[in-house]
Design an enzyme around this catalytic site. Structure first.
Site, short mmCIF file in Angstrom:
data_model
loop_
_atom_site.label_atom_id
_atom_site.label_comp_id
_atom_site.label_asym_id
_atom_site.label_seq_id
_atom_site.Cartn_x
_atom_site.Cartn_y
_atom_site.Cartn_z
N HIS A 56 0.87 -0.84 -0.25
CA HIS A 56 -0.21 -0.24 0.02
C HIS A 56 0.78 1.50 -0.01
O HIS A 56 2.11 1.37 0.96
CB HIS A 56 -1.19 0.23 1.25
CG HIS A 56 -1.87 0.65 1.71
ND1 HIS A 56 -2.95 1.42 0.50
CD2 HIS A 56 -2.07 2.37 2.21
CE1 HIS A 56 -3.81 2.29 0.68
NE2 HIS A 56 -3.34 2.86 1.53
N GLU A 96 8.96 1.15 -3.60
CA GLU A 96 7.69 0.13 -3.41
C GLU A 96 8.39 -1.31 -4.21
O GLU A 96 8.71 -2.33 -4.08
CB GLU A 96 6.50 0.04 -4.47
CG GLU A 96 5.20 0.88 -4.31
CD GLU A 96 3.87 1.50 -4.22
OE1 GLU A 96 3.62 0.08 -4.62
OE2 GLU A 96 3.87 2.14 -4.26
C1 GAR Z 1 0.67 0.06 -5.95
O1 GAR Z 1 0.90 1.82 -5.26
C2 GAR Z 1 0.58 -0.61 -5.26
O2 GAR Z 1 0.94 0.12 -4.34
C3 GAR Z 1 -1.12 0.90 -5.48
O3 GAR Z 1 -1.33 0.35 -6.48
C4 GAR Z 1 0.00 0.18 -6.86
C5 GAR Z 1 -0.13 -0.67 -8.02
O4 GAR Z 1 0.89 0.04 -9.36
N1 GAR Z 1 -2.36 -0.22 -4.02
C6 GAR Z 1 -3.22 0.20 -3.84
O5 GAR Z 1 -3.48 1.08 -3.19
C7 GAR Z 1 -3.88 -1.07 -2.56
N2 GAR Z 1 -4.48 -0.34 -1.84
P1 GAR Z 1 1.36 -1.64 -9.87
O6 GAR Z 1 0.16 -2.29 -10.69
O7 GAR Z 1 2.48 -0.45 -11.10
O8 GAR Z 1 2.23 -2.19 -9.42
#
Ligand code: GAR
Length: 199
Positions: free
Chosen positions: A113, A178
């Site tokens: 997150h 991340e």
């Molecule tokens: C990421 O920033 C992740 O942390 C967020 O969605 C994005 C996905 O990016 N998740 C949330 O907000 C869950 N609550 P990605 O598809 O490029 O990995």
């Protein structure tokens, strides 16, 4: 070494940049986990391309084909049991899961997150951080428990909020972290260094 590697099922809904980072990082034969399967609830999830490029097994379970959340989660649960992953890693999986499903996988299921939980749960956490005027933002990998973005924290990384930041610039700075954080957290889980708290 490879026989001991923990099997990870990664669940995505969108871009899949975290999935890509995990695929790249786990290519190292010393990595204690291996991505075994990629599952998505969206047939058009762009991130599927990374699974395909890496030759990984991938499965689409389209939530729109199910009349209820319970039915979708029941099929997802049955599918996961059929492939028996050691770890279920939610990586941009944008579905609220039922309590029943979460209880089935509690202790094996992680989520990433883009905030320093417990601050800024839910949607648009980067904008929430800007609106709150905090000096630092970041990202969290946590165990999934009932209650959105509420489970015990496994690891976090921080980034500064810089004057003039928009949700886009801050999100990009967090996303870069991340991509390091999820790999670090999954290594900890795979090695048994991070375990779901008892009781
Ligand atoms: C990421 O920033 C992740 O942390 C967020 O969605 C994005 C996905 O990016 N998740 C949330 O907000 C869950 N609550 P990605 O598809 O490029 O990995």
């Amino acid at each position: 070494m490879s026989a001991a590697r923990k099997k990870v099922a990664v669940l995505i809904s969108g871009t899949g940049s975290n999935l890509k980072a995990l695929i790249d990082a786990s290519a190292d034969s010393d990595c204690p986990y291996v991505i075994d399967h990629v599952i998505t609830n969206r047939p058009d999830a762009p991130g599927l391309i990374y699974a395909e490029g890496a030759g990984l097994a991938r499965t689409v379970i389209n939530h729109k084909e199910f009349a209820s959340r319970e039915q979708f989660d029941g099929i997802l649960d049955g599918f996961l049991k059929s492939i028996s992953p050691d770890i279920v890693a939610l990586a941009g999986f944008m579905r609220i899961l039922t309590e029943r499903f979460i209880h089935e996988w509690q202790g094996k299921m992680t989520n990433i997150h883009p905030s320093l939980l417990p601050a800024f749960k839910g949607l648009k956490p980067q904008q929430q951080a800007l609106d709150a005027g905090v000096a630092e933002a970041g990202c969290t990998v946590h165990w999934v428990t009932p209650g959105v973005d509420e489970g015990p924290i496994i690891a976090q990384m921080r980034v500064p909020v810089i004057a003039g930041d928009t949700a886009e610039t801050l999100s990009a700075r967090i996303l870069e972290k991340e991509h390091k954080l999820y790999h670090k957290a999954l290594k900890m889980v795979a090695r048994g260094e991070a375990v779901f708290p008892a009781g």
